[in-house]
Design a protein around this motif. Structure first.
Motif, mmCIF file in Angstrom:
data_model
loop_
_atom_site.group_PDB
_atom_site.id
_atom_site.type_symbol
_atom_site.label_atom_id
_atom_site.label_comp_id
_atom_site.label_asym_id
_atom_site.label_seq_id
_atom_site.Cartn_x
_atom_site.Cartn_y
_atom_site.Cartn_z
ATOM 1 N N GLU A 163 8.820 -7.335 -3.778
ATOM 2 C CA GLU A 163 9.107 -8.768 -3.647
ATOM 3 C C GLU A 163 8.052 -9.108 -2.935
ATOM 4 O O GLU A 163 7.976 -10.416 -2.583
ATOM 5 C CB GLU A 163 10.241 -9.196 -2.786
ATOM 6 N N ASP A 164 6.767 -8.493 -2.836
ATOM 7 C CA ASP A 164 5.660 -9.097 -2.143
ATOM 8 C C ASP A 164 4.676 -9.504 -3.212
ATOM 9 O O ASP A 164 3.245 -9.419 -2.648
ATOM 10 C CB ASP A 164 5.157 -8.031 -1.261
ATOM 11 N N ASN A 165 5.084 -9.553 -4.263
ATOM 12 C CA ASN A 165 3.925 -10.020 -5.224
ATOM 13 C C ASN A 165 2.956 -8.886 -5.453
ATOM 14 O O ASN A 165 1.722 -9.414 -5.350
ATOM 15 C CB ASN A 165 3.666 -11.275 -5.421
ATOM 16 N N HIS A 166 3.008 -7.769 -5.027
ATOM 17 C CA HIS A 166 1.834 -6.595 -5.138
ATOM 18 C C HIS A 166 0.955 -6.809 -4.135
ATOM 19 O O HIS A 166 -0.235 -6.321 -4.159
ATOM 20 C CB HIS A 166 1.073 -6.825 -6.622
ATOM 21 N N SER A 167 1.311 -7.714 -3.244
ATOM 22 C CA SER A 167 0.541 -7.929 -2.054
ATOM 23 C C SER A 167 0.251 -6.552 -1.429
ATOM 24 O O SER A 167 0.967 -5.748 -1.138
ATOM 25 C CB SER A 167 1.171 -8.879 -0.912
ATOM 26 N N ASP A 168 -1.039 -6.366 -0.760
ATOM 27 C CA ASP A 168 -1.538 -5.217 -0.197
ATOM 28 C C ASP A 168 -1.494 -5.576 1.304
ATOM 29 O O ASP A 168 -1.718 -4.861 2.170
ATOM 30 C CB ASP A 168 -2.920 -5.195 -0.472
ATOM 31 N N SER A 169 -0.434 -6.682 1.811
ATOM 32 C CA SER A 169 -0.124 -7.109 3.106
ATOM 33 C C SER A 169 0.536 -5.806 3.688
ATOM 34 O O SER A 169 0.424 -5.672 4.878
ATOM 35 C CB SER A 169 0.802 -8.196 3.380
ATOM 36 N N LEU A 170 0.994 -4.865 2.987
ATOM 37 C CA LEU A 170 1.523 -3.817 3.626
ATOM 38 C C LEU A 170 0.926 -2.669 3.735
ATOM 39 O O LEU A 170 1.125 -1.713 4.799
ATOM 40 C CB LEU A 170 2.767 -3.197 2.692
ATOM 41 N N ASP A 171 -0.351 -2.655 3.413
ATOM 42 C CA ASP A 171 -1.342 -1.750 3.535
ATOM 43 C C ASP A 171 -2.196 -2.365 4.903
ATOM 44 O O ASP A 171 -2.407 -3.366 5.038
ATOM 45 C CB ASP A 171 -2.433 -1.330 2.605
ATOM 46 N N SER A 172 -3.017 -1.423 5.271
ATOM 47 C CA SER A 172 -3.782 -1.714 6.546
ATOM 48 C C SER A 172 -5.059 -2.387 5.832
ATOM 49 O O SER A 172 -5.539 -2.008 4.945
ATOM 50 C CB SER A 172 -4.390 -0.541 7.225
ATOM 51 N N PRO A 173 -5.665 -3.389 6.652
ATOM 52 C CA PRO A 173 -6.774 -4.246 6.301
ATOM 53 C C PRO A 173 -7.860 -3.049 5.982
ATOM 54 O O PRO A 173 -8.818 -3.331 5.233
ATOM 55 C CB PRO A 173 -7.020 -5.278 7.391
ATOM 56 N N THR A 174 -7.985 -2.098 6.795
ATOM 57 C CA THR A 174 -8.834 -0.879 6.733
ATOM 58 C C THR A 174 -8.837 -0.266 5.131
ATOM 59 O O THR A 174 -9.962 0.448 5.060
ATOM 60 C CB THR A 174 -8.676 0.180 7.571
ATOM 61 N N VAL A 178 -5.864 3.772 0.407
ATOM 62 C CA VAL A 178 -5.850 4.985 0.829
ATOM 63 C C VAL A 178 -4.435 5.798 0.627
ATOM 64 O O VAL A 178 -3.292 5.365 0.935
ATOM 65 C CB VAL A 178 -6.298 5.408 2.375
ATOM 66 N N ASP A 179 -4.289 7.125 0.035
ATOM 67 C CA ASP A 179 -3.180 7.654 -0.136
ATOM 68 C C ASP A 179 -3.017 9.150 0.826
ATOM 69 O O ASP A 179 -4.126 9.585 0.895
ATOM 70 C CB ASP A 179 -2.736 7.797 -1.535
ATOM 71 N N ARG A 208 1.301 9.693 -1.914
ATOM 72 C CA ARG A 208 1.994 8.645 -1.852
ATOM 73 C C ARG A 208 0.966 7.538 -0.898
ATOM 74 O O ARG A 208 0.258 8.066 0.139
ATOM 75 C CB ARG A 208 3.253 8.413 -0.954
ATOM 76 N N ARG A 209 0.924 6.520 -0.997
ATOM 77 C CA ARG A 209 0.258 5.418 -0.174
ATOM 78 C C ARG A 209 1.348 4.851 0.674
ATOM 79 O O ARG A 209 2.451 4.777 0.624
ATOM 80 C CB ARG A 209 -0.439 4.531 -1.330
ATOM 81 N N TYR A 210 0.796 4.093 1.703
ATOM 82 C CA TYR A 210 1.518 3.494 2.685
ATOM 83 C C TYR A 210 2.506 2.625 2.265
ATOM 84 O O TYR A 210 3.762 2.679 2.806
ATOM 85 C CB TYR A 210 0.699 2.713 3.837
ATOM 86 N N ARG A 211 2.361 1.719 1.479
ATOM 87 C CA ARG A 211 3.346 0.573 1.024
ATOM 88 C C ARG A 211 4.383 1.427 0.094
ATOM 89 O O ARG A 211 5.516 0.696 0.075
ATOM 90 C CB ARG A 211 2.783 -0.338 0.340
#
Length: 217
Positions: free
Chosen positions: A200-211, A30-31, A52-55
């Motif tokens: 540095e999160d290797n493109h991880s979506d952990s910064l975004d919500s699981p939703t 989601v942006d 812009r998106r959350y991360r």
């Protein structure tokens, strides 16, 4: 006289129109549209509109904190894995939090002096492109990058009418959705080998919500 001058320099920033991008794919997200209108001399463009998106907000806050020293940087809305409510409620709560974050940031003189903030708000450059620009590794200066975007069809866009909280599957026609103009290509190219976000999160979506993950059908 100085007091009157300060009162005249107003900045309005709004985070709105959350949209689901890449619906149905593993990397959906989601942006949000960021609309800014200002009379402040601190900004290059007086009106701007980007998505812009959350991360990207997470990246921005880290950079602001790094450059601000002891000056506290406003908090972002949380990314809690557990949320007692619907997806729409979570997105709306996050939208409100992101707007409150930016409202506080643009009122802080120290944070407002950071060039990365201006590129975040007034250009559609990606994170690595912003980093390249402020480090002098691009053909354009910060001001040039903002003015080039401002002179595009999207750069001078006026605020759109209110839209639903989330338009699932909506097509992003340009940096500001719904304008009907062709996508504006980035004016800068990141150095070869750079990651999508240079984080540095290797493109991880952990910064975004699981939703923000695609729904299982």
């Amino acid at each position: 006289m100085l007091e009157n001058q300060e009162q005249e320099e107003l900045t309005t920033v709004r985070v709105q129109d959350p949209r689901l991008q890449n619906e149905g794919s593993w990397n959906s997200y989601v942006d949000y549209k960021i609309f800014l209108h200002t009379s402040s001399k601190a900004f290059t463009a007086k009106t701007s509109c980007v998505r812009r998106r959350y991360r990207e907000f997470v990246w921005l806050r880290k950079q602001l904190q790094k450059n601000a020293g002891l000056v506290p940087v406003p908090e972002l809305p949380g990314k809690s894995t557990f949320f007692a409510g619907s997806t729409d409620e979570f997105i709306e709560k996050r939208r409100q939090g992101l707007q409150q974050f930016l409202e506080k940031v643009v009122q802080n003189v120290v944070l407002l002096s950071d060039s990365q903030l201006h590129l975040f708000l007034q250009s559609q450059l990606s994170v690595p492109e912003i980093e390249a620009c402020v480090q002098g590794q691009s053909p354009l200066t910060v001001t040039d990058a903002i003015l080039r975007y401002a002179m595009s069809n999207c750069g001078w866009v006026q605020e759109e009418d209110a839209r639903p909280a989330l338009v699932a599957g909506a097509e992003l026609y340009s940096s500001c959705a719904g304008l009907g103009s062709p996508p504006v290509r980035s004016c800068l190219k990141p150095p070869s080998g750079w990651s999508d976000f240079g984080m540095e999160d290797n493109h991880s979506d952990s910064l975004d919500s699981p939703t923000e993950q695609p729904e299982t059908k």
